[in-house]
Design a protein around this motif. Sequence first.
Motif, PDB file in Angstrom:
ATOM      1  N   MET A 256       0.870  -1.270   0.066  1.00 51.25           N
ATOM      2  CA  MET A 256      -0.112  -0.054   0.067  1.00 51.25           C
ATOM      3  C   MET A 256       0.938   1.305   0.112  1.00 51.25           C
ATOM      4  SD  MET A 256      -3.004  -0.947  -0.405  1.00 51.25           S
ATOM      5  CE  MET A 256      -3.941   0.689   0.169  1.00 51.25           C
TER       6      MET A 256
ATOM      7  N   GLU B 214       1.784   1.406  -3.490  1.00 59.34           N
ATOM      8  CA  GLU B 214       0.824   1.765  -4.393  1.00 59.34           C
ATOM      9  C   GLU B 214       0.482   3.335  -4.633  1.00 59.34           C
ATOM     10  OE1 GLU B 214      -3.644   3.196  -4.954  1.00 59.34           O
ATOM     11  OE2 GLU B 214      -2.510   2.799  -3.077  1.00 59.34           O
ATOM     12  N   ASN B 215       0.834   3.987  -3.349  1.00 54.98           N
ATOM     13  CA  ASN B 215       0.774   5.361  -3.476  1.00 54.98           C
ATOM     14  C   ASN B 215       1.905   6.098  -4.275  1.00 54.98           C
ATOM     15  OD1 ASN B 215      -1.660   6.672  -1.413  1.00 54.98           O
ATOM     16  ND2 ASN B 215      -0.901   4.745  -0.808  1.00 54.98           N
TER      17      ASN B 215
ATOM     18  N   SER C 172      -4.477  -0.487  -5.509  1.00 52.20           N
ATOM     19  CA  SER C 172      -5.068  -0.788  -4.297  1.00 52.20           C
ATOM     20  C   SER C 172      -6.359  -1.762  -4.441  1.00 52.20           C
ATOM     21  CB  SER C 172      -5.317   0.413  -3.471  1.00 52.20           C
ATOM     22  OG  SER C 172      -6.392   1.333  -4.168  1.00 52.20           O
TER      23      SER C 172
ATOM     24  N   THR D 144      -4.716   0.815   5.630  1.00 54.34           N
ATOM     25  CA  THR D 144      -4.777   2.267   5.761  1.00 54.34           C
ATOM     26  C   THR D 144      -3.471   2.676   6.278  1.00 54.34           C
ATOM     27  OG1 THR D 144      -7.034   1.757   6.772  1.00 54.34           O
ATOM     28  CG2 THR D 144      -6.096   3.827   7.371  1.00 54.34           C
TER      29      THR D 144
ATOM     30  N   SER E 275      -1.289   2.965   3.236  1.00 56.64           N
ATOM     31  CA  SER E 275      -1.782   4.038   2.302  1.00 56.64           C
ATOM     32  C   SER E 275      -1.391   5.495   2.840  1.00 56.64           C
ATOM     33  CB  SER E 275      -3.335   4.063   2.248  1.00 56.64           C
ATOM     34  OG  SER E 275      -3.711   4.927   1.244  1.00 56.64           O
TER      35      SER E 275
ATOM     36  N   ARG F  50      -9.155  10.370  -1.693  1.00 55.42           N
ATOM     37  CA  ARG F  50      -8.406   9.171  -1.183  1.00 55.42           C
ATOM     38  C   ARG F  50      -9.204   8.092  -1.623  1.00 55.42           C
ATOM     39  NH1 ARG F  50      -3.738   8.905  -1.208  1.00 55.42           N
ATOM     40  NH2 ARG F  50      -3.810   7.267   0.220  1.00 55.42           N
TER      41      ARG F  50
ATOM     42  N   SER G 287      -3.681   9.123  -5.085  1.00 60.64           N
ATOM     43  CA  SER G 287      -1.986   9.396  -4.708  1.00 60.64           C
ATOM     44  C   SER G 287      -1.779  10.643  -4.961  1.00 60.64           C
ATOM     45  CB  SER G 287      -1.233   8.354  -5.293  1.00 60.64           C
ATOM     46  OG  SER G 287      -1.248   8.266  -6.681  1.00 60.64           O
TER      47      SER G 287
ATOM     48  N   SER H 128      -8.404   6.943   3.599  1.00 63.00           N
ATOM     49  CA  SER H 128      -7.662   5.589   3.215  1.00 63.00           C
ATOM     50  C   SER H 128      -8.433   4.644   3.956  1.00 63.00           C
ATOM     51  CB  SER H 128      -6.221   5.906   3.699  1.00 63.00           C
ATOM     52  OG  SER H 128      -5.687   6.934   2.712  1.00 63.00           O
TER      53      SER H 128
END
Length: 203
Positions: free
Chosen positions: A21, A24-25, A32, A58, A61, A117, A124, A148
Amino acid sequence: MADWVQNLMDSMGYLGILLLMILENVFPPLPSELIMPSAGFAAARGDMNLPLVILMGTLGSVLGTLPLYYLGRVFGEERLVAWADKYGKWLTLRGQDIRKADDWFDRHGTKAVLFGRMVPGIRSLLSLPAGMSEMPLPKFLIYSAIGSGLWASALAGAGYMLGDNYEQVEQYVGPASKIILGVLLLAVVVWFVRRKRAQASGH
Protein backbone atom coordinates in the motif's frame (compact mmCIF):
# COMPACT_ATOMS: atom_id res chain seq x y z
CA MET A 1 0.33 -9.10 -11.00
CA ALA A 2 -2.38 -10.73 -8.90
CA ASP A 3 -0.19 -13.76 -8.27
CA TRP A 4 2.77 -11.55 -7.30
CA VAL A 5 0.63 -9.55 -4.85
CA GLN A 6 -0.78 -12.73 -3.32
CA ASN A 7 2.66 -14.36 -3.04
CA LEU A 8 4.11 -11.27 -1.34
CA MET A 9 1.32 -11.24 1.23
CA ASP A 10 1.64 -14.98 1.77
CA SER A 11 5.36 -14.62 2.48
CA MET A 12 5.34 -11.32 4.42
CA GLY A 13 1.87 -11.30 5.96
CA TYR A 14 0.63 -7.97 7.32
CA LEU A 15 3.99 -6.35 6.55
CA GLY A 16 3.38 -7.25 2.90
CA ILE A 17 0.07 -5.35 2.93
CA LEU A 18 1.79 -2.34 4.50
CA LEU A 19 4.59 -2.37 1.93
CA LEU A 20 2.28 -2.87 -1.05
CA MET A 21 0.00 0.00 0.00
CA ILE A 22 2.99 2.32 0.48
CA LEU A 23 4.21 1.41 -3.01
CA GLU A 24 0.70 1.80 -4.45
CA ASN A 25 0.72 5.48 -3.52
CA VAL A 26 4.17 6.09 -4.97
CA PHE A 27 3.67 3.92 -8.07
CA PRO A 28 -0.06 4.16 -9.01
CA PRO A 29 0.14 1.35 -11.62
CA LEU A 30 0.16 -0.98 -8.59
CA PRO A 31 -3.56 -0.79 -7.76
CA SER A 32 -5.08 -0.83 -4.27
CA GLU A 33 -8.19 -2.33 -5.85
CA LEU A 34 -6.16 -5.51 -6.34
CA ILE A 35 -4.11 -5.43 -3.12
CA MET A 36 -6.86 -4.95 -0.54
CA PRO A 37 -9.42 -7.40 -2.01
CA SER A 38 -6.64 -10.00 -2.14
CA ALA A 39 -5.92 -9.32 1.53
CA GLY A 40 -9.65 -9.53 2.27
CA PHE A 41 -9.74 -12.91 0.56
CA ALA A 42 -6.82 -14.06 2.72
CA ALA A 43 -8.86 -13.04 5.78
CA ALA A 44 -11.85 -14.99 4.45
CA ARG A 45 -9.60 -18.09 4.19
CA GLY A 46 -8.66 -17.63 7.83
CA ASP A 47 -5.03 -16.74 7.05
CA MET A 48 -5.40 -13.16 8.30
CA ASN A 49 -7.57 -11.05 10.57
CA LEU A 50 -9.86 -8.64 8.68
CA PRO A 51 -9.57 -5.65 11.08
CA LEU A 52 -5.76 -5.98 11.01
CA VAL A 53 -5.85 -6.20 7.22
CA ILE A 54 -7.80 -2.92 7.10
CA LEU A 55 -5.52 -1.30 9.69
CA MET A 56 -2.33 -2.21 7.82
CA GLY A 57 -3.83 -1.18 4.49
CA THR A 58 -4.84 2.20 5.93
CA LEU A 59 -1.47 2.75 7.59
CA GLY A 60 0.42 1.86 4.41
CA SER A 61 -1.80 4.14 2.36
CA VAL A 62 -1.23 7.08 4.71
CA LEU A 63 2.55 6.53 4.86
CA GLY A 64 2.59 6.34 1.07
CA THR A 65 1.14 9.85 0.77
CA LEU A 66 4.13 11.47 2.50
CA PRO A 67 6.71 11.49 -0.34
CA LEU A 68 4.48 13.49 -2.69
CA TYR A 69 3.25 15.69 0.18
CA TYR A 70 6.81 16.68 1.09
CA LEU A 71 7.71 17.12 -2.57
CA GLY A 72 4.89 19.64 -2.78
CA ARG A 73 6.12 21.38 0.36
CA VAL A 74 9.66 21.61 -1.01
CA PHE A 75 8.56 22.80 -4.45
CA GLY A 76 6.11 25.29 -2.95
CA GLU A 77 3.60 27.72 -4.38
CA GLU A 78 6.08 30.56 -4.94
CA ARG A 79 8.41 28.45 -7.08
CA LEU A 80 5.50 27.22 -9.17
CA VAL A 81 4.16 30.76 -9.57
CA ALA A 82 7.60 31.97 -10.70
CA TRP A 83 7.84 29.07 -13.16
CA ALA A 84 4.34 29.77 -14.53
CA ASP A 85 5.10 33.47 -15.01
CA LYS A 86 8.30 32.58 -16.87
CA TYR A 87 7.28 29.54 -18.92
CA GLY A 88 3.55 29.07 -18.39
CA LYS A 89 2.51 31.08 -21.48
CA TRP A 90 3.08 27.93 -23.54
CA LEU A 91 0.32 26.32 -21.49
CA THR A 92 -1.72 29.53 -21.13
CA LEU A 93 -0.92 29.27 -17.44
CA ARG A 94 -0.11 32.31 -15.33
CA GLY A 95 1.13 32.75 -11.80
CA GLN A 96 -2.21 34.15 -10.73
CA ASP A 97 -3.90 30.96 -11.96
CA ILE A 98 -1.65 29.01 -9.60
CA ARG A 99 -2.58 31.32 -6.74
CA LYS A 100 -6.30 30.88 -7.50
CA ALA A 101 -5.90 27.10 -7.51
CA ASP A 102 -3.99 27.31 -4.24
CA ASP A 103 -6.72 29.50 -2.71
CA TRP A 104 -9.30 26.95 -3.82
CA PHE A 105 -7.34 24.16 -2.15
CA ASP A 106 -7.03 26.25 1.01
CA ARG A 107 -10.84 26.50 1.13
CA HIS A 108 -11.75 22.98 0.02
CA GLY A 109 -8.57 20.98 0.63
CA THR A 110 -9.91 18.95 3.54
CA LYS A 111 -12.87 17.69 1.47
CA ALA A 112 -10.59 17.10 -1.53
CA VAL A 113 -8.22 14.96 0.54
CA LEU A 114 -11.01 13.12 2.38
CA PHE A 115 -13.06 12.15 -0.67
CA GLY A 116 -10.15 12.10 -3.14
CA ARG A 117 -8.50 9.29 -1.19
CA MET A 118 -11.43 7.14 -2.32
CA VAL A 119 -11.12 8.00 -6.02
CA PRO A 120 -8.88 5.66 -8.06
CA GLY A 121 -6.45 7.44 -10.32
CA ILE A 122 -6.14 10.67 -8.34
CA ARG A 123 -5.98 9.40 -4.77
CA SER A 124 -2.18 9.41 -4.66
CA LEU A 125 -1.74 12.63 -6.67
CA LEU A 126 -3.73 14.74 -4.18
CA SER A 127 -0.78 14.72 -1.82
CA LEU A 128 1.13 17.08 -4.14
CA PRO A 129 -1.28 20.06 -4.02
CA ALA A 130 -1.83 19.40 -0.31
CA GLY A 131 1.90 19.89 0.26
CA MET A 132 2.14 22.86 -2.10
CA SER A 133 -0.71 24.65 -0.35
CA GLU A 134 1.03 23.94 2.97
CA MET A 135 -1.90 22.09 4.47
CA PRO A 136 -0.83 21.37 8.07
CA LEU A 137 0.60 17.87 8.27
CA PRO A 138 -1.64 16.72 11.19
CA LYS A 139 -4.77 17.79 9.31
CA PHE A 140 -3.53 16.15 6.11
CA LEU A 141 -2.77 12.89 7.94
CA ILE A 142 -6.14 12.84 9.73
CA TYR A 143 -8.22 13.34 6.59
CA SER A 144 -5.98 11.00 4.60
CA ALA A 145 -6.42 8.34 7.28
CA ILE A 146 -10.21 8.67 7.30
CA GLY A 147 -10.51 8.52 3.51
CA SER A 148 -7.92 5.76 3.21
CA GLY A 149 -9.57 3.78 6.00
CA LEU A 150 -12.96 3.90 4.29
CA TRP A 151 -11.40 2.89 0.96
CA ALA A 152 -9.39 0.05 2.51
CA SER A 153 -12.46 -1.18 4.41
CA ALA A 154 -14.62 -1.21 1.28
CA LEU A 155 -12.04 -3.06 -0.81
CA ALA A 156 -11.03 -5.56 1.86
CA GLY A 157 -14.69 -6.17 2.73
CA ALA A 158 -15.50 -6.80 -0.92
CA GLY A 159 -12.61 -9.27 -1.19
CA TYR A 160 -13.76 -10.98 2.02
CA MET A 161 -17.31 -11.43 0.69
CA LEU A 162 -16.35 -12.38 -2.88
CA GLY A 163 -13.85 -15.03 -1.78
CA ASP A 164 -12.24 -16.75 -4.78
CA ASN A 165 -13.77 -14.09 -7.05
CA TYR A 166 -11.99 -11.19 -5.31
CA GLU A 167 -10.30 -10.14 -8.59
CA GLN A 168 -13.73 -9.00 -9.83
CA VAL A 169 -13.29 -5.89 -7.65
CA GLU A 170 -10.46 -4.65 -9.85
CA GLN A 171 -12.42 -5.55 -12.98
CA TYR A 172 -15.21 -3.20 -11.94
CA VAL A 173 -13.20 -0.46 -10.24
CA GLY A 174 -10.49 -0.33 -12.95
CA PRO A 175 -12.79 0.87 -15.78
CA ALA A 176 -14.49 3.29 -13.38
CA SER A 177 -11.14 4.86 -12.52
CA LYS A 178 -10.36 5.32 -16.23
CA ILE A 179 -13.71 7.10 -16.70
CA ILE A 180 -12.99 9.41 -13.75
CA LEU A 181 -9.54 10.23 -15.10
CA GLY A 182 -11.01 10.86 -18.55
CA VAL A 183 -13.58 13.30 -17.15
CA LEU A 184 -10.88 15.15 -15.19
CA LEU A 185 -8.63 15.41 -18.26
CA LEU A 186 -11.58 16.66 -20.31
CA ALA A 187 -12.26 19.31 -17.66
CA VAL A 188 -8.63 20.46 -17.87
CA VAL A 189 -8.81 20.64 -21.68
CA VAL A 190 -12.04 22.66 -21.52
CA TRP A 191 -10.41 25.03 -19.02
CA PHE A 192 -7.40 25.57 -21.31
CA VAL A 193 -9.65 26.20 -24.34
CA ARG A 194 -11.73 28.74 -22.44
CA ARG A 195 -8.59 30.47 -21.18
CA LYS A 196 -7.24 30.77 -24.73
CA ARG A 197 -10.55 32.13 -26.04
CA ALA A 198 -10.69 34.65 -23.20
CA GLN A 199 -7.15 35.79 -23.97
CA ALA A 200 -7.90 36.03 -27.69
CA SER A 201 -10.94 38.23 -27.02
CA GLY A 202 -8.90 40.44 -24.69
CA HIS A 203 -10.75 39.59 -21.46
